[in-house]
Design a protein around this motif. Structure first.
Motif, PDB file in Angstrom:
ATOM      1  N   TYR B 118      -1.123   8.831  -6.537  1.00  0.00           N
ATOM      2  CA  TYR B 118      -1.316   8.165  -5.240  1.00  0.00           C
ATOM      3  C   TYR B 118       0.027   7.967  -4.549  1.00  0.00           C
ATOM      4  O   TYR B 118       1.088   8.079  -5.163  1.00  0.00           O
ATOM      5  CB  TYR B 118      -2.093   6.852  -5.384  1.00  0.00           C
ATOM      6  CG  TYR B 118      -1.419   5.735  -6.136  1.00  0.00           C
ATOM      7  CD1 TYR B 118      -1.330   5.744  -7.521  1.00  0.00           C
ATOM      8  CD2 TYR B 118      -0.887   4.629  -5.462  1.00  0.00           C
ATOM      9  CE1 TYR B 118      -0.733   4.697  -8.217  1.00  0.00           C
ATOM     10  CE2 TYR B 118      -0.303   3.585  -6.140  1.00  0.00           C
ATOM     11  CZ  TYR B 118      -0.222   3.627  -7.523  1.00  0.00           C
ATOM     12  OH  TYR B 118       0.380   2.591  -8.202  1.00  0.00           O
ATOM     13  N   ARG B 119      -0.042   7.696  -3.264  1.00  0.00           N
ATOM     14  CA  ARG B 119       1.180   7.621  -2.462  1.00  0.00           C
ATOM     15  C   ARG B 119       1.953   6.331  -2.748  1.00  0.00           C
ATOM     16  O   ARG B 119       1.342   5.270  -2.910  1.00  0.00           O
ATOM     17  CB  ARG B 119       0.830   7.659  -0.968  1.00  0.00           C
ATOM     18  CG  ARG B 119       0.353   8.993  -0.507  1.00  0.00           C
ATOM     19  CD  ARG B 119      -0.080   8.944   0.952  1.00  0.00           C
ATOM     20  NE  ARG B 119      -0.169  10.285   1.492  1.00  0.00           N
ATOM     21  CZ  ARG B 119      -1.193  11.106   1.268  1.00  0.00           C
ATOM     22  NH1 ARG B 119      -2.224  10.707   0.536  1.00  0.00           N
ATOM     23  NH2 ARG B 119      -1.182  12.322   1.769  1.00  0.00           N
ATOM     24  N   GLN B 120       3.263   6.453  -2.741  1.00  0.00           N
ATOM     25  CA  GLN B 120       4.093   5.243  -2.900  1.00  0.00           C
ATOM     26  C   GLN B 120       3.933   4.302  -1.721  1.00  0.00           C
ATOM     27  O   GLN B 120       4.125   3.100  -1.834  1.00  0.00           O
ATOM     28  CB  GLN B 120       5.561   5.645  -3.056  1.00  0.00           C
ATOM     29  CG  GLN B 120       5.939   5.916  -4.495  1.00  0.00           C
ATOM     30  CD  GLN B 120       7.439   6.091  -4.693  1.00  0.00           C
ATOM     31  OE1 GLN B 120       8.236   5.592  -3.893  1.00  0.00           O
ATOM     32  NE2 GLN B 120       7.804   6.798  -5.737  1.00  0.00           N
ATOM     33  N   SER B 121       3.554   4.886  -0.588  1.00  0.00           N
ATOM     34  CA  SER B 121       3.391   4.048   0.608  1.00  0.00           C
ATOM     35  C   SER B 121       2.126   3.178   0.520  1.00  0.00           C
ATOM     36  O   SER B 121       1.981   2.214   1.267  1.00  0.00           O
ATOM     37  CB  SER B 121       3.327   4.925   1.856  1.00  0.00           C
ATOM     38  OG  SER B 121       2.314   5.892   1.692  1.00  0.00           O
ATOM     39  N   ALA B 122       1.225   3.538  -0.397  1.00  0.00           N
ATOM     40  CA  ALA B 122       0.004   2.723  -0.577  1.00  0.00           C
ATOM     41  C   ALA B 122       0.335   1.529  -1.469  1.00  0.00           C
ATOM     42  O   ALA B 122       1.302   1.576  -2.241  1.00  0.00           O
ATOM     43  CB  ALA B 122      -1.077   3.577  -1.225  1.00  0.00           C
ATOM     44  N   PRO B 123      -0.453   0.452  -1.384  1.00  0.00           N
ATOM     45  CA  PRO B 123      -0.184  -0.695  -2.253  1.00  0.00           C
ATOM     46  C   PRO B 123      -0.246  -0.263  -3.722  1.00  0.00           C
ATOM     47  O   PRO B 123      -1.114   0.526  -4.096  1.00  0.00           O
ATOM     48  CB  PRO B 123      -1.325  -1.675  -1.930  1.00  0.00           C
ATOM     49  CG  PRO B 123      -1.885  -1.218  -0.640  1.00  0.00           C
ATOM     50  CD  PRO B 123      -1.601   0.239  -0.518  1.00  0.00           C
ATOM     51  N   GLY B 177      -5.045  12.310   3.359  1.00  0.00           N
ATOM     52  CA  GLY B 177      -5.199  10.863   3.270  1.00  0.00           C
ATOM     53  C   GLY B 177      -6.643  10.389   3.289  1.00  0.00           C
ATOM     54  O   GLY B 177      -6.906   9.191   3.382  1.00  0.00           O
ATOM     55  N   ASP B 180      -7.570   8.118  -1.515  1.00  0.00           N
ATOM     56  CA  ASP B 180      -6.367   7.341  -1.831  1.00  0.00           C
ATOM     57  C   ASP B 180      -5.739   7.756  -3.155  1.00  0.00           C
ATOM     58  O   ASP B 180      -4.522   7.850  -3.263  1.00  0.00           O
ATOM     59  CB  ASP B 180      -6.713   5.844  -1.895  1.00  0.00           C
ATOM     60  CG  ASP B 180      -7.242   5.343  -0.576  1.00  0.00           C
ATOM     61  OD1 ASP B 180      -6.660   5.738   0.457  1.00  0.00           O
ATOM     62  OD2 ASP B 180      -8.233   4.589  -0.561  1.00  0.00           O
ATOM     63  N   GLN B 198       6.895  14.972  -2.186  1.00  0.00           N
ATOM     64  CA  GLN B 198       8.274  14.482  -2.121  1.00  0.00           C
ATOM     65  C   GLN B 198       9.034  15.259  -1.042  1.00  0.00           C
ATOM     66  O   GLN B 198       9.801  14.681  -0.258  1.00  0.00           O
ATOM     67  CB  GLN B 198       8.937  14.677  -3.489  1.00  0.00           C
ATOM     68  CG  GLN B 198      10.380  14.195  -3.578  1.00  0.00           C
ATOM     69  CD  GLN B 198      10.480  12.674  -3.605  1.00  0.00           C
ATOM     70  OE1 GLN B 198       9.790  12.028  -4.391  1.00  0.00           O
ATOM     71  NE2 GLN B 198      11.311  12.118  -2.731  1.00  0.00           N
ATOM     72  N   ASP B 201       8.648  13.973   2.304  1.00  0.00           N
ATOM     73  CA  ASP B 201       9.038  12.558   2.412  1.00  0.00           C
ATOM     74  C   ASP B 201       7.868  11.612   2.174  1.00  0.00           C
ATOM     75  O   ASP B 201       7.751  10.570   2.844  1.00  0.00           O
ATOM     76  CB  ASP B 201       9.637  12.264   3.801  1.00  0.00           C
ATOM     77  CG  ASP B 201      11.126  12.494   3.795  1.00  0.00           C
ATOM     78  OD1 ASP B 201      11.697  12.506   2.692  1.00  0.00           O
ATOM     79  OD2 ASP B 201      11.692  12.676   4.893  1.00  0.00           O
ATOM     80  N   ASP B 202       7.011  12.003   1.285  1.00  0.00           N
ATOM     81  CA  ASP B 202       5.847  11.184   0.994  1.00  0.00           C
ATOM     82  C   ASP B 202       5.751  11.041  -0.541  1.00  0.00           C
ATOM     83  O   ASP B 202       4.880  11.644  -1.175  1.00  0.00           O
ATOM     84  CB  ASP B 202       4.599  11.889   1.564  1.00  0.00           C
ATOM     85  CG  ASP B 202       3.415  10.944   1.693  1.00  0.00           C
ATOM     86  OD1 ASP B 202       3.554   9.762   1.338  1.00  0.00           O
ATOM     87  OD2 ASP B 202       2.339  11.416   2.137  1.00  0.00           O
ATOM     88  N   ARG B 205       3.189   8.039  -6.873  1.00  0.00           N
ATOM     89  CA  ARG B 205       3.179   7.304  -8.141  1.00  0.00           C
ATOM     90  C   ARG B 205       2.000   7.828  -8.951  1.00  0.00           C
ATOM     91  O   ARG B 205       1.123   8.505  -8.420  1.00  0.00           O
ATOM     92  CB  ARG B 205       2.887   5.823  -7.895  1.00  0.00           C
ATOM     93  CG  ARG B 205       3.972   5.002  -7.309  1.00  0.00           C
ATOM     94  CD  ARG B 205       3.588   3.536  -7.512  1.00  0.00           C
ATOM     95  NE  ARG B 205       4.585   2.673  -6.917  1.00  0.00           N
ATOM     96  CZ  ARG B 205       4.502   2.165  -5.702  1.00  0.00           C
ATOM     97  NH1 ARG B 205       3.449   2.434  -4.943  1.00  0.00           N
ATOM     98  NH2 ARG B 205       5.451   1.387  -5.231  1.00  0.00           N
TER      99      ARG B 205
END
Lengths: 249, 330
Positions: B118-123, B177, B180, B198, B201-202, B205
């Motif tokens: 999942y994205r690092q930008s997500a909680p 997107g 999730d 990566q 720039d996304d 985890r």
């Protein structure tokens, strides 16, 4: 016609099943490799209703796909029957489109159309369309000389009449081809569901394969076969009915 | 008369297939080893044992065969088409449930490579309750669905608290997107997708089920009960040679040799990616230096069986611990 088809299917299915069971008991294989009769029956009781709904869902898509294919094949067949440059161009284009394997095209179709109704429909139509086209082209390109000669000589021949004559004289062949293409439409829809859909019997078979459950697959094959036999029997009955009606007129 | 002759010929053909073919299958001299999946970094030790001569040194002529979605090593063991194979724990437990005479002689992965990206930008998912409200990718019918449903149950979440999304080979829904968290094999797809994102720039985890107490065993080496009863010496020589191959393949000193070999089998993956995949594979197969490769985690197997029972994937308890035989490896 219909009962005969069902009986024939049942003979084939149970012969196949008997062969599998002979292998199972001959090789002393566990239920994991080939399920025994008790497990197959148990699976049937547990899954038959759900799988029947899935088969009907798949069949509804297959029928629509088949109707589309018939329309398209008739259209291309009628245009392609002409010995003109355009007629031969249409034939070549139709053949070339079929040269691409559906498994290579399917991912593109699913990305563009998603994994719902439209993708399943398109793939079903693509798989059953070509054999239909070949037959329609064969029938439509073959003149019925003695009858057509009369209309030509009397100056009453129109393209609609030509198509009508050739269709009527080959109605038996056309009915057989249409009934046969139902199998392809069903197979096409199942392939589509297997690759990417979220519903239908192809999707259920995929899940059963993940779980190495041959019992479920045997039940699915039984229901697919029986439904298809009924549908093909009905198509043949319709063909015979149309012929009788046409002849009486 | 002709009809009778056809019928007789058909019957004879069927009888010979059923009763003669098995003899020829079981009488094979060489050993067939059926892998679970295609040749990639997840099977580096299997390939190493073959290519670097560990099997030959043990006096065995082993043919390592790639697996795939349509292959099932346990079925091949019963049919006599393979003598050893790799299967996941859920396959083994399902087979035991249906009476298959399969045994496990080594566990290759100590940590299941099946994880969620999942994205690092997500909680972040620090607690299982953090799954609530997310769109979660699962392969319906696959073992990732089983694992996820177990995690949800452990968190006290209902299926309606999340949105389960049917996963396919195409990752577009995750990239876009729409989903999730997406299931991946950490040491193969996880590296490829992680690198791509990566580069955009996304960064990503990984959500690791074992970190939340769900240890669902992955690939293990299996053979038949008949094999361990009739040819225990072959079983011992095979598994020891195989594990020796794994130890050497994952030894950092042999990295270059392992990568050279992998490149021969997996030509589509660039060396740089294979290197990253090998590093991660090392942590999943040999998470601590003192843990011998092949160690069977009996508690994890029991938990896997319990999970499958809870989710009604097996009809009755199979007592999986009775099918675990680590004595041949150590």
């Amino acid at each position: 016609m219909l009962p005969r088809r069902i009986v024939q299917f049942l003979i084939i299915y149970f012969l196949g099943l008997a062969g599998l069971l002979a292998v199972k008991y001959g090789l002393q294989l566990s239920n994991y490799v080939i399920p025994g009769p008790a497990l197959i029956w148990q699976t049937f009781q547990a899954e038959a209703v759900r799988y029947l709904r899935d088969v009907l869902d798949t069949m509804s898509i297959a029928i629509i796909g088949q109707v589309l294919s018939i329309c398209l094949a008739l259209l291309v067949g009628i245009v392609g029957r002409q010995t003109t440059w355009f007629g031969s161009f249409v034939k070549v284009a139709a053949y070339n489109v079929q040269a691409y394997p559906i498994v290579a095209l399917a991912p593109i179709i699913f990305i563009l159309l998603g994994d719902g109704f439209l993708s399943r429909l398109l793939i079903a139509a693509m798989i059953c369309y070509f054999p239909l086209l070949l037959s329609v082209l064969g029938i439509m390109a073959e003149p019925i000389r003695d009858i057509e000669h009369f209309y030509r000589m009397t100056g009453r021949m129109r393209w609609q009449l030509e198509v009508k004559i050739r269709a009527f004289e080959n109605l038996g062949k056309l009915t057989t081809v249409v009934a046969g293409s139902a199998t392809l439409a069903m197979a096409g829809t199942i392939v589509a569901e297997f690759i990417a859909a979220n519903a239908g019997i192809g999707y259920s078979i995929r899940i059963a394969l993940y779980q190495s459950d041959l019992g479920k697959i045997l039940i699915a094959l039984f229901l697919i076969g029986i439904s298809l036999s009924v549908y093909q029997g009905l198509l043949e009955w319709c063909g015979a009915f149309i012929r009788r009606t046409w002849e009486s007129n | 008369m002709t009809r009778h002759r056809y019928a007789a010929a058909l019957t004879a053909a069927l009888i010979s297939f059923v009763f003669v073919a098995p003899g020829t299958l079981l009488a094979a001299d060489k050993i067939n080893y059926r892998l679970k999946w295609l040749f990639n970094t997840s099977v580096v030790g299997d390939l190493y044992a073959d290519v670097q001569g560990d099997f030959a040194d043990a006096g065995l002529a082993v043919t390592v065969k790639s697996g795939g979605p349509e292959r099932d090593a346990i079925k091949e063991l019963e049919l006599g088409q393979a003598q050893f194979g790799v299967a996941s724990a859920d396959q083994v437990i399902r087979a035991l449930d249906k009476g298959a005479p399969v045994v496990v002689i080594a566990q290759l992965f100590q940590v299941n490579p099946l994880q969620w990206i999942y994205r690092q930008s997500a909680p972040p998912i620090n607690d299982l309750s953090d799954l609530k409200g997310r769109t979660i990718g699962v392969t319906f019918g696959g073992n990732d669905e089983t694992v996820m449903r177990t995690l949800l149950a452990k968190a006290g979440l209902e299926t309606s608290d999340v949105k389960l999304f049917n996963v396919r080979y195409d990752y577009t829904p995750f990239y876009r997107g729409q989903v999730d968290i997406w299931p991946v094999y950490r040491n193969t797809q996880g590296i490829v997708i992680g690198r791509k994102m990566q580069a955009d720039d996304d960064p990503v985890r990984f959500f690791i089920p074992a970190g939340f107490g769900v240890k669902f065993v992955a690939n293990s080496v299996v053979t038949s009960r008949k094999m361990i009863q009739r040819e225990p010496d072959t079983v011992r020589r095979f598994i020891r040679a195989l594990l020796c191959g794994w130890e050497k393949a994952l030894d950092p000193d042999n990295s270059e040799k392992a990568l050279d070999m992998l490149q021969q089998y997996d030509r589509d993956t660039p060396r740089e990616l294979l290197e990253a995949q090998l590093a991660i594979t090392r942590t999943l197969v040999k998470p601590t230096p003192d843990l011998a490769i092949g160690t069977i985690d009996v508690a994890a197997w029991k938990q896997t069986e319990a999970i499958m029972r809870d989710q009604k994937q097996i009809a009755q308890p199979v007592g999986v611990e009775k099918a675990l035989h680590s004595e041949f490896a150590f």
